[in-house]
Design a protein around this motif. Structure first.
Motif, PDB file in Angstrom:
ATOM      1  N   ASP A 230     -50.174  33.927 -84.787  1.00 37.31           N
ATOM      2  CA  ASP A 230     -49.402  34.134 -83.560  1.00 37.31           C
ATOM      3  C   ASP A 230     -49.994  33.404 -82.358  1.00 37.31           C
ATOM      4  O   ASP A 230     -49.253  32.949 -81.487  1.00 37.31           O
ATOM      5  CB  ASP A 230     -49.296  35.622 -83.236  1.00 37.31           C
TER       6      ASP A 230
ATOM      7  N   SER B  67     -49.212  25.949 -83.892  1.00 35.37           N
ATOM      8  CA  SER B  67     -48.477  26.535 -85.022  1.00 35.37           C
ATOM      9  C   SER B  67     -48.870  25.897 -86.354  1.00 35.37           C
ATOM     10  O   SER B  67     -48.024  25.568 -87.178  1.00 35.37           O
ATOM     11  CB  SER B  67     -46.960  26.422 -84.814  1.00 35.37           C
TER      12      SER B  67
ATOM     13  N   CYS C 206     -51.977  30.631 -82.338  1.00 38.89           N
ATOM     14  CA  CYS C 206     -52.227  29.195 -82.498  1.00 38.89           C
ATOM     15  C   CYS C 206     -51.215  28.388 -81.674  1.00 38.89           C
ATOM     16  O   CYS C 206     -50.011  28.432 -81.946  1.00 38.89           O
ATOM     17  CB  CYS C 206     -52.138  28.783 -83.964  1.00 38.89           C
TER      18      CYS C 206
END
Length: 133
Positions: free
Chosen positions: A90, A95, A92
């Motif tokens: 969540d 992603s 990062c």
């Protein structure tokens, strides 16, 4: 150390994602790669974007069990300490952390010899401080 994405060299082939998943998961599945290459059209021009771990440390600070550490210029992950809560996924900003059934996949730079860099036919990925393969 760390990865650098050179946008103008990327053709969007996703060989880097496949090489990453093959080296870590023993299967060719771009969704399991620890980097992302995406494309979209903007004013009739194809735009390619790459997302790699930037070693920001967000996952390290967020992990409630200290399963992730940033040492020697790369991330170290201890699977046994991971409770698969998904907090690192969540937080990062790129992603690029993959949540799997039992644990997460985090870029470890393949212990200094990244498969994604070696597999890129156009030099779109480099090891910071190094060169493309």
């Amino acid at each position: 150390m760390g990865l650098k994405f050179v946008q103008e060299n990327c053709i969007g082939c996703k060989l880097c994602e496949l090489a990453c998943s093959a080296s870590h998961e023993e299967m060719f599945n771009p969704r399991l790669g620890r980097l992302r290459v995406g494309s979209h059209y903007e004013n009739k021009d194809l735009k390619i974007e790459g997302h790699v771990c930037i070693l920001c440390g967000s996952c390290v600070r967020a992990c409630p069990t200290d399963a992730i550490a940033l040492e020697d210029g790369r991330l170290h992950y201890t699977r046994e300490d991971c409770i698969n809560c998904g907090v690192c996924v969540d937080v990062c900003p790129q992603s690029v952390i993959v949540q799997k059934e039992e644990d997460v996949g985090i870029c470890d730079l393949c212990e200094g010899d990244p498969w994604c860099v070696k597999s890129c036919p156009h030099g779109a990925l480099m090891l910071k401080g190094g060169t493309s393969a």
